[in-house]
Motif scaffolding. Structure first.
Motif, PDB file in Angstrom:
ATOM      1  N   ASN A 222       5.634  -9.799 -24.616  1.00  0.00           N
ATOM      2  CA  ASN A 222       5.776  -8.654 -25.945  1.00  0.00           C
ATOM      3  C   ASN A 222       6.828  -7.769 -25.648  1.00  0.00           C
ATOM      4  OD1 ASN A 222       4.902  -5.233 -24.799  1.00  0.00           O
ATOM      5  ND2 ASN A 222       3.672  -6.727 -26.274  1.00  0.00           N
ATOM      6  N   GLY A 223       7.977  -8.592 -24.907  1.00  0.00           N
ATOM      7  CA  GLY A 223       9.574  -8.504 -25.947  1.00  0.00           C
ATOM      8  C   GLY A 223      10.319  -7.596 -24.775  1.00  0.00           C
ATOM      9  N   SER A 224      11.967  -6.694 -25.063  1.00  0.00           N
ATOM     10  CA  SER A 224      12.266  -5.589 -23.886  1.00  0.00           C
ATOM     11  C   SER A 224      11.139  -4.614 -23.875  1.00  0.00           C
ATOM     12  CB  SER A 224      13.808  -6.124 -24.236  1.00  0.00           C
ATOM     13  OG  SER A 224      13.588  -5.338 -25.757  1.00  0.00           O
ATOM     14  N   GLY A 225      10.236  -4.011 -24.881  1.00  0.00           N
ATOM     15  CA  GLY A 225      10.349  -2.686 -24.807  1.00  0.00           C
ATOM     16  C   GLY A 225       8.530  -2.630 -23.804  1.00  0.00           C
ATOM     17  N   TYR A 226       8.761  -3.452 -23.262  1.00  0.00           N
ATOM     18  CA  TYR A 226       7.311  -3.091 -22.774  1.00  0.00           C
ATOM     19  C   TYR A 226       7.099  -2.145 -21.557  1.00  0.00           C
ATOM     20  CZ  TYR A 226       9.964  -5.121 -18.257  1.00  0.00           C
ATOM     21  OH  TYR A 226      10.361  -4.896 -17.000  1.00  0.00           O
ATOM     22  N   ALA A 227       8.323  -1.790 -20.948  1.00  0.00           N
ATOM     23  CA  ALA A 227       8.512  -1.082 -20.242  1.00  0.00           C
ATOM     24  C   ALA A 227       8.250   0.301 -20.613  1.00  0.00           C
ATOM     25  CB  ALA A 227       9.739  -1.013 -19.306  1.00  0.00           C
ATOM     26  N   GLN A 228       8.427   1.059 -21.856  1.00  0.00           N
ATOM     27  CA  GLN A 228       8.786   1.470 -22.470  1.00  0.00           C
ATOM     28  C   GLN A 228       7.346   2.061 -22.525  1.00  0.00           C
ATOM     29  OE1 GLN A 228      10.720   2.191 -26.153  1.00  0.00           O
ATOM     30  NE2 GLN A 228       9.680   3.651 -26.783  1.00  0.00           N
ATOM     31  N   ASN A 229       7.163   0.542 -22.805  1.00  0.00           N
ATOM     32  CA  ASN A 229       5.148   0.799 -23.237  1.00  0.00           C
ATOM     33  C   ASN A 229       4.176   1.176 -22.073  1.00  0.00           C
ATOM     34  OD1 ASN A 229       5.438   1.158 -26.443  1.00  0.00           O
ATOM     35  ND2 ASN A 229       5.705  -1.264 -26.031  1.00  0.00           N
ATOM     36  N   LYS A 230       4.655   0.446 -20.836  1.00  0.00           N
ATOM     37  CA  LYS A 230       4.063   0.631 -19.576  1.00  0.00           C
ATOM     38  C   LYS A 230       2.878  -0.908 -19.471  1.00  0.00           C
ATOM     39  CE  LYS A 230       4.373   5.070 -17.825  1.00  0.00           C
ATOM     40  NZ  LYS A 230       3.492   6.453 -17.511  1.00  0.00           N
ATOM     41  N   TYR A 231       3.339  -2.279 -20.308  1.00  0.00           N
ATOM     42  CA  TYR A 231       3.030  -3.083 -20.855  1.00  0.00           C
ATOM     43  C   TYR A 231       2.310  -3.733 -19.302  1.00  0.00           C
ATOM     44  CZ  TYR A 231       1.688  -7.272 -22.951  1.00  0.00           C
ATOM     45  OH  TYR A 231       1.406  -8.509 -23.274  1.00  0.00           O
ATOM     46  N   ASP A 232       3.229  -4.187 -18.566  1.00  0.00           N
ATOM     47  CA  ASP A 232       2.868  -4.646 -17.320  1.00  0.00           C
ATOM     48  C   ASP A 232       2.243  -3.519 -16.794  1.00  0.00           C
ATOM     49  OD1 ASP A 232       5.086  -2.747 -16.741  1.00  0.00           O
ATOM     50  OD2 ASP A 232       6.371  -3.710 -15.780  1.00  0.00           O
ATOM     51  N   GLU A 233       2.274  -2.028 -16.523  1.00  0.00           N
ATOM     52  CA  GLU A 233       1.466  -1.775 -15.567  1.00  0.00           C
ATOM     53  C   GLU A 233      -0.346  -1.819 -16.689  1.00  0.00           C
ATOM     54  OE1 GLU A 233       2.882   2.442 -15.783  1.00  0.00           O
ATOM     55  OE2 GLU A 233       4.647   1.568 -14.917  1.00  0.00           O
ATOM     56  N   LYS A 234      -0.344  -1.921 -17.702  1.00  0.00           N
ATOM     57  CA  LYS A 234      -1.864  -1.580 -18.514  1.00  0.00           C
ATOM     58  C   LYS A 234      -2.223  -3.366 -18.112  1.00  0.00           C
ATOM     59  CE  LYS A 234      -0.527   0.586 -22.252  1.00  0.00           C
ATOM     60  NZ  LYS A 234      -0.599   1.248 -23.674  1.00  0.00           N
ATOM     61  N   LEU A 235      -1.582  -4.265 -18.512  1.00  0.00           N
ATOM     62  CA  LEU A 235      -2.217  -5.460 -17.758  1.00  0.00           C
ATOM     63  C   LEU A 235      -2.806  -5.823 -16.201  1.00  0.00           C
ATOM     64  CD1 LEU A 235       0.622  -7.791 -18.626  1.00  0.00           C
ATOM     65  CD2 LEU A 235      -1.510  -8.007 -19.033  1.00  0.00           C
ATOM     66  N   ALA A 236      -1.976  -5.286 -15.305  1.00  0.00           N
ATOM     67  CA  ALA A 236      -1.919  -4.383 -13.929  1.00  0.00           C
ATOM     68  C   ALA A 236      -4.208  -4.423 -13.446  1.00  0.00           C
ATOM     69  CB  ALA A 236      -1.280  -4.047 -12.847  1.00  0.00           C
ATOM     70  N   LYS A 237      -4.043  -3.059 -14.513  1.00  0.00           N
ATOM     71  CA  LYS A 237      -4.936  -2.234 -14.373  1.00  0.00           C
ATOM     72  C   LYS A 237      -5.704  -2.924 -14.786  1.00  0.00           C
ATOM     73  CE  LYS A 237      -2.491   2.440 -14.249  1.00  0.00           C
ATOM     74  NZ  LYS A 237      -2.376   3.305 -14.811  1.00  0.00           N
ATOM     75  N   ALA A 238      -5.858  -3.793 -16.146  1.00  0.00           N
ATOM     76  CA  ALA A 238      -7.037  -4.962 -16.459  1.00  0.00           C
ATOM     77  C   ALA A 238      -7.515  -5.669 -15.337  1.00  0.00           C
ATOM     78  CB  ALA A 238      -6.643  -5.231 -17.774  1.00  0.00           C
ATOM     79  N   TYR A 239      -6.690  -6.120 -14.815  1.00  0.00           N
ATOM     80  CA  TYR A 239      -6.708  -7.566 -14.557  1.00  0.00           C
ATOM     81  C   TYR A 239      -7.356  -6.968 -13.487  1.00  0.00           C
ATOM     82  CZ  TYR A 239      -6.536 -10.815 -10.801  1.00  0.00           C
ATOM     83  OH  TYR A 239      -6.296 -11.573  -9.909  1.00  0.00           O
ATOM     84  N   LEU A 240      -7.309  -6.023 -12.792  1.00  0.00           N
ATOM     85  CA  LEU A 240      -8.377  -5.566 -11.187  1.00  0.00           C
ATOM     86  C   LEU A 240      -9.823  -5.168 -11.932  1.00  0.00           C
ATOM     87  CD1 LEU A 240      -5.139  -3.496  -9.446  1.00  0.00           C
ATOM     88  CD2 LEU A 240      -5.889  -5.514  -8.879  1.00  0.00           C
ATOM     89  N   LYS A 241      -9.789  -4.547 -12.945  1.00  0.00           N
ATOM     90  CA  LYS A 241     -11.210  -4.011 -12.676  1.00  0.00           C
ATOM     91  C   LYS A 241     -12.058  -5.371 -13.412  1.00  0.00           C
ATOM     92  CE  LYS A 241     -12.930  -1.419 -16.821  1.00  0.00           C
ATOM     93  NZ  LYS A 241     -12.911  -1.263 -18.608  1.00  0.00           N
ATOM     94  N   TYR A 242     -11.344  -6.416 -13.918  1.00  0.00           N
ATOM     95  CA  TYR A 242     -12.210  -7.631 -14.003  1.00  0.00           C
ATOM     96  C   TYR A 242     -12.454  -8.127 -12.955  1.00  0.00           C
ATOM     97  CZ  TYR A 242     -11.518  -7.802 -19.398  1.00  0.00           C
ATOM     98  OH  TYR A 242     -11.777  -7.364 -20.977  1.00  0.00           O
ATOM     99  N   ILE A 243     -11.339  -8.418 -11.861  1.00  0.00           N
ATOM    100  CA  ILE A 243     -11.593  -8.958 -10.148  1.00  0.00           C
ATOM    101  C   ILE A 243     -12.171  -7.881 -10.163  1.00  0.00           C
ATOM    102  CG2 ILE A 243     -10.597  -9.076  -8.311  1.00  0.00           C
ATOM    103  CD1 ILE A 243      -9.548 -11.405  -9.917  1.00  0.00           C
ATOM    104  N   ASP A 244     -12.893  -6.556  -9.887  1.00  0.00           N
ATOM    105  CA  ASP A 244     -13.726  -6.051  -9.288  1.00  0.00           C
ATOM    106  C   ASP A 244     -14.941  -5.705  -9.819  1.00  0.00           C
ATOM    107  OD1 ASP A 244     -11.541  -4.575  -7.595  1.00  0.00           O
ATOM    108  OD2 ASP A 244     -11.240  -2.601  -9.184  1.00  0.00           O
ATOM    109  N   ASN A 245     -15.591  -6.239 -11.349  1.00  0.00           N
ATOM    110  CA  ASN A 245     -16.606  -6.850 -11.999  1.00  0.00           C
ATOM    111  C   ASN A 245     -17.037  -7.956 -11.405  1.00  0.00           C
ATOM    112  OD1 ASN A 245     -16.625  -4.224 -13.139  1.00  0.00           O
ATOM    113  ND2 ASN A 245     -15.583  -5.074 -14.647  1.00  0.00           N
ATOM    114  N   GLY A 246     -16.025  -8.227 -10.665  1.00  0.00           N
ATOM    115  CA  GLY A 246     -16.385 -10.187 -10.416  1.00  0.00           C
ATOM    116  C   GLY A 246     -16.428 -11.202 -11.206  1.00  0.00           C
ATOM    117  N   GLN A 247     -15.553 -11.338 -12.219  1.00  0.00           N
ATOM    118  CA  GLN A 247     -14.730 -12.800 -13.132  1.00  0.00           C
ATOM    119  C   GLN A 247     -13.588 -12.429 -12.866  1.00  0.00           C
ATOM    120  OE1 GLN A 247     -15.434 -10.402 -17.124  1.00  0.00           O
ATOM    121  NE2 GLN A 247     -17.000  -9.569 -16.243  1.00  0.00           N
ATOM    122  N   ASN A 248     -13.550 -13.548 -12.271  1.00  0.00           N
ATOM    123  CA  ASN A 248     -11.954 -14.135 -11.341  1.00  0.00           C
ATOM    124  C   ASN A 248     -12.460 -16.165 -11.568  1.00  0.00           C
ATOM    125  OD1 ASN A 248     -14.543 -14.793 -10.088  1.00  0.00           O
ATOM    126  ND2 ASN A 248     -12.958 -14.260  -7.741  1.00  0.00           N
TER     127      ASN A 248
END
Length: 248
Positions: A222-248
């Motif tokens: 996503n480039g150097s602006g990823y932190a400003q957009n909290k891109y990494d945090e959004k990815l982590a939350k989305a991943y956990l959501k799919y894991i919680d739904n049993g999609q791993n």
């Protein structure tokens, strides 16, 4: 010689047609990138080319050696899981600062263009800003305006499809031109997924995906602006959501 001639004429009347397989050549990428072959998978005819099914996600996960939830998290953050806005119209986002650099590479002078055509300021600027984003289908209005200057540079300056890959990355995705890349992105969500797999392999992103190193992935993807957009945090939350739904 006689036997060869006989075999030739037999082949003509055998009723079998020779099918030419697609030729896939290695794509050379720079610096920390590796040389990989673009991902090309058997094409399956689908009723709805605008969506991916579970087998598609599993195919990509197997190719990359990552969890399905990782791939689903990325497409969720990038495009909310929506490949198309309308038939033949992939979800896009036009980046005017990329257009600025692409035009310079093509031999244009962006500063002069904007001075002579002030109305182009919404699609041509030297630094990133979200001020001129229109979102949704209206992004095509911005793309069309940019295409009036230079088509290839304009197509290269938009991000495309489920995974929002910039057109300028067409080569590492396995295409000979940005036009060919865009045609594929307009064809199906499946082609968008293939391009994503090639992009990740060609840019050494798989290691971050395997380790769920969202910060490392976000910075590269996503480039150097990823932190400003909290891109990494959004990815982590989305991943956990799919894991919680049993999609791993």
């Amino acid at each position: 010689m006689i036997e060869a001639i006989v075999n030739f004429f037999k082949s003509l009347f055998s009723g079998k047609k020779t099918v030419n397989k697609p030729v896939v050549t290695p794509v050379a990428v720079a610096s920390d990138k590796t040389t990989v072959e673009p991902v090309v998978t058997p094409v399956e005819l689908k009723k709805d080319k605008s969506v991916l099914d579970e087998s598609d996600f599993q195919m990509a996960a197997d190719i990359l050696g990552v969890e399905v939830a990782v791939i689903k998290a990325i497409q969720k953050v990038e495009s909310s899981g929506k490949a198309f806005l309308a038939p033949g119209k992939p979800q896009i986002l036009f980046e005017g600062h990329v257009f600025w650099s692409q035009l310079k590479k093509a031999g244009f002078n962006p500063s002069d263009i904007v001075k002579k055509n002030p109305e182009l300021k919404t699609v041509l600027y030297s630094k990133w800003t979200k001020e001129y984003y229109k979102g949704g289908i209206k992004e095509y209005e911005r793309l069309d305006l940019a295409k009036s200057i230079d088509i290839s540079s304009a197509l290269a300056s938009a991000s495309w499809g489920l995974f929002q890959i910039m057109g300028m990355n067409y080569s590492v995705c396995g295409y000979d031109s940005v036009e060919a890349f865009v045609d594929a992105m307009c064809d199906s969500a499946y082609k968008q997924l293939e391009a994503f797999c090639s992009f990740c392999k060609g840019n050494n992103l798989v290691k971050y995906m395997v380790n769920k190193n969202w910060t490392g992935f976000a910075k590269k993807y996503n480039g150097s602006g990823y932190a400003q957009n909290k891109y990494d945090e959004k990815l982590a939350k989305a991943y956990l959501k799919y894991i919680d739904n049993g999609q791993n």
